[in-house]
Design an enzyme around this catalytic site. Structure first.
Site, PDB file in Angstrom:
ATOM      1  N   MET A 101       0.185  11.422  -0.677  1.00 39.98           N
ATOM      2  CA  MET A 101      -0.343  12.498  -0.358  1.00 39.98           C
ATOM      3  C   MET A 101       0.112  13.897  -0.479  1.00 39.98           C
ATOM      4  SD  MET A 101      -0.245  11.329   3.916  1.00 39.98           S
ATOM      5  CE  MET A 101      -0.933  10.000   4.342  1.00 39.98           C
TER       6      MET A 101
ATOM      7  N   GLY B 271       0.287  -0.477   8.878  1.00 42.77           N
ATOM      8  CA  GLY B 271       0.840   0.625   8.026  1.00 42.77           C
ATOM      9  C   GLY B 271       2.158  -0.184   9.628  1.00 42.77           C
ATOM     10  N   SER B 272       1.822   1.252  10.865  1.00 41.61           N
ATOM     11  CA  SER B 272       3.002   0.795  11.879  1.00 41.61           C
ATOM     12  C   SER B 272       2.916  -0.315  12.669  1.00 41.61           C
ATOM     13  CB  SER B 272       2.317   2.408  13.035  1.00 41.61           C
ATOM     14  OG  SER B 272       0.807   1.669  13.223  1.00 41.61           O
TER      15      SER B 272
ATOM     16  N   GLY C  12      -3.977  11.698   6.817  1.00 39.55           N
ATOM     17  CA  GLY C  12      -2.678  11.591   6.574  1.00 39.55           C
ATOM     18  C   GLY C  12      -1.451  11.905   7.277  1.00 39.55           C
ATOM     19  N   PHE C  13      -1.839  10.653   8.500  1.00 40.67           N
ATOM     20  CA  PHE C  13      -0.961  10.177   8.909  1.00 40.67           C
ATOM     21  C   PHE C  13      -0.329   8.491   9.670  1.00 40.67           C
ATOM     22  CE2 PHE C  13      -2.092  14.858   9.808  1.00 40.67           C
ATOM     23  CZ  PHE C  13      -0.280  15.598   9.289  1.00 40.67           C
ATOM     24  N   GLY C  14       0.187   8.358   9.589  1.00 38.05           N
ATOM     25  CA  GLY C  14       0.491   6.850  10.026  1.00 38.05           C
ATOM     26  C   GLY C  14       0.302   6.696  11.819  1.00 38.05           C
ATOM     27  N   GLY C  15      -0.473   5.633  12.681  1.00 36.17           N
ATOM     28  CA  GLY C  15      -0.236   5.711  13.748  1.00 36.17           C
ATOM     29  C   GLY C  15      -1.111   6.378  14.287  1.00 36.17           C
TER      30      GLY C  15
ATOM     31  N   ASP D 210      -8.259   0.753   6.710  1.00 40.19           N
ATOM     32  CA  ASP D 210      -7.334   2.133   6.414  1.00 40.19           C
ATOM     33  C   ASP D 210      -6.543   2.984   7.935  1.00 40.19           C
ATOM     34  OD1 ASP D 210      -4.300   3.261   5.511  1.00 40.19           O
ATOM     35  OD2 ASP D 210      -4.835   3.932   4.278  1.00 40.19           O
ATOM     36  N   GLY D 211      -6.505   2.786   8.736  1.00 40.21           N
ATOM     37  CA  GLY D 211      -5.658   3.400   9.669  1.00 40.21           C
ATOM     38  C   GLY D 211      -6.105   2.558  10.938  1.00 40.21           C
ATOM     39  N   GLY D 212      -4.840   2.825  11.930  1.00 43.74           N
ATOM     40  CA  GLY D 212      -5.094   1.803  13.403  1.00 43.74           C
ATOM     41  C   GLY D 212      -5.726   0.344  12.412  1.00 43.74           C
TER      42      GLY D 212
ATOM     43  N   HIS E 105       1.040  -1.269   0.036  1.00 36.85           N
ATOM     44  CA  HIS E 105      -0.049   0.126   0.025  1.00 36.85           C
ATOM     45  C   HIS E 105       0.899   1.087  -0.242  1.00 36.85           C
ATOM     46  CE1 HIS E 105      -4.099   1.992   0.838  1.00 36.85           C
ATOM     47  NE2 HIS E 105      -3.033   3.296   1.355  1.00 36.85           N
TER      48      HIS E 105
ATOM     49  N   ASP F 197       0.998   5.012  -0.489  1.00 38.01           N
ATOM     50  CA  ASP F 197      -0.329   6.066   0.120  1.00 38.01           C
ATOM     51  C   ASP F 197       0.835   7.562  -0.539  1.00 38.01           C
ATOM     52  OD1 ASP F 197      -1.662   5.487   1.963  1.00 38.01           O
ATOM     53  OD2 ASP F 197      -0.311   5.126   3.590  1.00 38.01           O
TER      54      ASP F 197
HETATM   55  C1  DX5 Z   1      -3.119   7.243   6.726  1.00 34.34           C
HETATM   56  C2  DX5 Z   1      -2.635   5.850   5.241  1.00 34.34           C
HETATM   57  C3  DX5 Z   1      -2.391   4.742   5.907  1.00 34.34           C
HETATM   58  C4  DX5 Z   1      -1.757   4.753   6.904  1.00 34.34           C
HETATM   59  C5  DX5 Z   1      -2.093   3.958   7.679  1.00 34.34           C
HETATM   60  O1  DX5 Z   1      -3.604   8.399   5.766  1.00 34.34           O
HETATM   61  O2  DX5 Z   1      -3.166   6.267   4.259  1.00 34.34           O
HETATM   62  O3  DX5 Z   1      -1.631   3.705   4.796  1.00 34.34           O
HETATM   63  O4  DX5 Z   1      -0.810   4.837   6.224  1.00 34.34           O
HETATM   64  O5  DX5 Z   1      -1.341   3.477   9.328  1.00 34.34           O
HETATM   65  P1  DX5 Z   1      -1.919   2.455  10.495  1.00 34.34           P
HETATM   66  O6  DX5 Z   1      -1.633   1.469   9.492  1.00 34.34           O
HETATM   67  O7  DX5 Z   1      -0.372   3.421  10.865  1.00 34.34           O
HETATM   68  O8  DX5 Z   1      -2.913   3.552  11.048  1.00 34.34           O
HETATM   69 ZN    ZN Z   2      -3.683   4.572   3.009  1.00 36.14          ZN
END
Ligand code: DX5
Ligand code: ZN
Length: 220
Positions: free
Chosen positions: A35, A195-196, A140-143, A173-175, A31, A33
């Site tokens: 941005m 991701g994380s 917008g952000f991971g984690g 996608d996310g968390g 995946h 991302d």
């Molecule tokens: C956030 C991204 C995600 C992000 C998820 O906007 O679209 O793909 O990498 O990160 P985690 O799995 O850490 O929430």
């Molecule tokens: Zn994503």
């Protein structure tokens, strides 16, 4: 339907993306991302880097475009060889025209919804896409932590896909982690971006396997 695990390289080492793509060679997709600092308040990478990632990735690339004006910019990501290109419903002017164009270029077409975007206006268009991405955090952000308030929307998307008899994937996608993946799967997701949880694990391949097993037990 088998559970698909798509690790997000947003949590990889940006100075070692090829190495970190090879670390997820047992995943279903990588995946990526994108941005643009307009649609979301973060900037990652664009087409030239994306093209190279597609070339060196051991698994197909699942592009997630968090960008303004996808009608203009998304087709190039399909031309770059992405297996799947997902654009945001909130940003697209003509989602059906864009989805058709992505498919014509050989990619699967995905439609993404931010947590507060309802799916109902798009339910009659399900046959035009290959995947609905229900964002389970604000993009917008991971984690960030998983928003449980998105679970009813995942259920509604899955029910509509089943009722229509379509083979449309439902991605979250996310968390997504060991703590949340089962409830997302139980609600109806079958594609899981993490991701994380994956890149932060002691063993990346082991984490992919654990997440896939946990999700597969609940995917229906
Ligand atoms: C956030 C991204 C995600 C992000 C998820 O906007 O679209 O793909 O990498 O990160 P985690 O799995 O850490 O929430
Ligand atoms: Zn994503």
């Amino acid at each position: 339907m088998p559970a698909l695990i798509n690790p997000s390289i947003l949590s990889a080492d940006f100075a070692n993306l090829e190495r970190d793509l090879h670390a997820i060679s047992t995943a279903d997709y990588a995946h990526v991302d994108v941005m643009d600092n307009h649609f979301v308040p973060n900037l990652t990478l664009g087409l030239p880097v994306f093209e190279r990632l597609v070339q060196v990735s051991p698994v197909p690339v699942d592009g997630h475009l968090m960008i303004a004006d996808p009608d203009r910019w998304a087709p190039a990501y399909a031309e770059a060889g992405a297996a799947s290109v997902t654009f945001h419903a909130e940003a697209a002017q003509a989602p059906v025209r864009l989805a058709r164009e992505l498919r014509r270029l050989g990619a699967r077409a995905g439609l993404a919804l931010r947590p507060a975007t309802p799916v109902e206006p798009f339910l009659d268009l399900l046959g035009e896409v290959d995947m609905i991405l229900v964002m389970t955090v604000e993009p917008g952000f991971g984690g960030q932590s998983f928003i449980d308030g998105t679970l009813p929307k995942i259920r509604r998307v899955r029910r509509a896909v089943s009722e229509a008899g379509l083979d449309v994937h439902v991605q979250v996608d996310g968390g997504v982690s060991r703590e949340t993946i089962e409830r997302a799967a139980e609600a109806g997701a079958n594609v899981f971006v993490a991701g994380s949880a994956v890149y932060g694990a002691e063993s990346v391949p082991a984490e992919i396997a654990v997440l896939r097993d946990m999700a597969s037990a609940h995917v229906h």
